[in-house]
Design a protein around this motif. Structure first.
Motif, mmCIF file in Angstrom:
data_model
loop_
_atom_site.group_PDB
_atom_site.id
_atom_site.type_symbol
_atom_site.label_atom_id
_atom_site.label_comp_id
_atom_site.label_asym_id
_atom_site.label_seq_id
_atom_site.Cartn_x
_atom_site.Cartn_y
_atom_site.Cartn_z
ATOM 1 N N ILE A 121 -2.403 2.674 -4.480
ATOM 2 C CA ILE A 121 -1.902 3.986 -4.077
ATOM 3 C C ILE A 121 -3.094 4.857 -3.714
ATOM 4 O O ILE A 121 -4.096 4.881 -4.419
ATOM 5 N N HIS A 181 -0.336 -3.907 -5.728
ATOM 6 C CA HIS A 181 -0.108 -2.575 -5.162
ATOM 7 C C HIS A 181 -1.325 -1.667 -5.327
ATOM 8 O O HIS A 181 -2.024 -1.722 -6.332
ATOM 9 N N LEU A 210 5.495 10.286 0.267
ATOM 10 C CA LEU A 210 5.066 8.953 -0.140
ATOM 11 C C LEU A 210 5.435 7.960 0.955
ATOM 12 O O LEU A 210 6.593 7.895 1.380
ATOM 13 N N ILE A 238 4.004 6.408 -11.885
ATOM 14 C CA ILE A 238 5.030 6.866 -10.960
ATOM 15 C C ILE A 238 6.305 6.949 -11.784
ATOM 16 O O ILE A 238 6.654 6.021 -12.505
ATOM 17 N N LYS A 262 -8.241 6.372 -4.158
ATOM 18 C CA LYS A 262 -7.443 5.146 -4.078
ATOM 19 C C LYS A 262 -7.475 4.457 -5.435
ATOM 20 O O LYS A 262 -8.537 4.300 -6.030
ATOM 21 N N THR A 272 7.131 13.436 -3.206
ATOM 22 C CA THR A 272 6.507 13.385 -4.521
ATOM 23 C C THR A 272 6.291 14.800 -5.050
ATOM 24 O O THR A 272 6.208 15.758 -4.269
ATOM 25 N N VAL A 295 5.207 3.850 2.106
ATOM 26 C CA VAL A 295 5.046 2.480 1.643
ATOM 27 C C VAL A 295 4.732 1.632 2.865
ATOM 28 O O VAL A 295 5.543 1.544 3.794
ATOM 29 N N LEU A 330 -1.168 4.045 -12.616
ATOM 30 C CA LEU A 330 -2.394 4.117 -11.829
ATOM 31 C C LEU A 330 -3.546 3.748 -12.742
ATOM 32 O O LEU A 330 -3.658 4.274 -13.848
ATOM 33 N N LEU A 361 -2.486 -0.195 -8.856
ATOM 34 C CA LEU A 361 -1.320 0.039 -9.698
ATOM 35 C C LEU A 361 -1.083 -1.184 -10.573
ATOM 36 O O LEU A 361 -1.190 -2.317 -10.107
ATOM 37 N N ASP A 419 0.835 -1.198 0.000
ATOM 38 C CA ASP A 419 0.000 0.000 0.000
ATOM 39 C C ASP A 419 0.869 1.247 0.000
ATOM 40 O O ASP A 419 1.668 1.454 0.909
ATOM 41 N N LEU A 420 0.689 2.068 -1.018
ATOM 42 C CA LEU A 420 1.381 3.342 -1.101
ATOM 43 C C LEU A 420 0.383 4.438 -0.773
ATOM 44 O O LEU A 420 -0.786 4.358 -1.169
#
Length: 177
Positions: free
Chosen positions: A136, A134, A19, A90, A61, A29, A21, A79, A64, A2-3
């Motif tokens: 984000i 993943h 950011l 990213i 949310k 960012t 993690v 994304l 990724l 989870d980012l």
């Protein structure tokens, strides 16, 4: 993995964030100008506000996905399902001129700029390549979480229940005036 991007510095040119993690700070960012878009808005609302190549992605949310570039063979993290946007990834880069809607990473920041972007990007990608699945989340650093509101409403309901007679009498008196 989870980012979470927590945006904390906004100027007319860019948006700087932190950011995380899996809850641990990773890097800074840089995005385009924040125009207060949200994933809860309709596509029409987003299109009305968004300026192509100069608007940070909507808060929300996102899953990724990994894609390999046919031109250079590198793997990029995209994304998925960002309303009104395509190709959001990213990426490395230093200023708003490098973003084109993407999220840039860096080890340090100054106003409108992240630094040591390739170092931050390579470290992040190394971690992300080691796992799958993943997401984000993009949010403001000072935003209040949903759990806060749930707890607050719950407390108000409990207090109202135990003091309902006093609450009812208060409103009766208020309405008589």
């Amino acid at each position: 993995m989870d980012l979470v991007v927590k945006r904390f510095l906004k100027t007319s040119k860019s948006t700087i964030g932190k950011l995380y993690v899996d809850g641990t700070f990773e890097c800074y960012t840089l995005e385009d100008t924040d125009r207060n878009l949200s994933s809860f808005m309709s596509l029409e609302q987003i299109k009305e506000i968004k300026i192509y190549g100069n608007t940070a992605i909507p808060r929300g949310k996102y899953a990724l996905a990994v894609q390999q570039s046919p031109s250079n063979g590198k793997r990029y993290f995209y994304l998925q399902n960002v309303k009104g946007y395509t190709g959001v990834r990213i990426e490395w880069g230093n200023t708003q001129m490098d973003t084109l809607g993407c999220i840039l990473v860096g080890t340090t920041y100054t106003t409108d700029k992240v630094n040591n972007s390739v170092v931050a990007y390579n470290a992040l990608v190394k971690k992300m390549n080691a796992t799958k699945g993943h997401t984000i989340t993009i949010m403001d650093e000072k935003s209040v979480s949903n759990s806060f509101w749930v707890i607050l409403v719950g407390i108000l309901l409990v207090v109202t229940y135990f003091f309902r007679e006093k609450v009812i009498n208060f409103f009766k008196k208020l309405l008589k005036k």
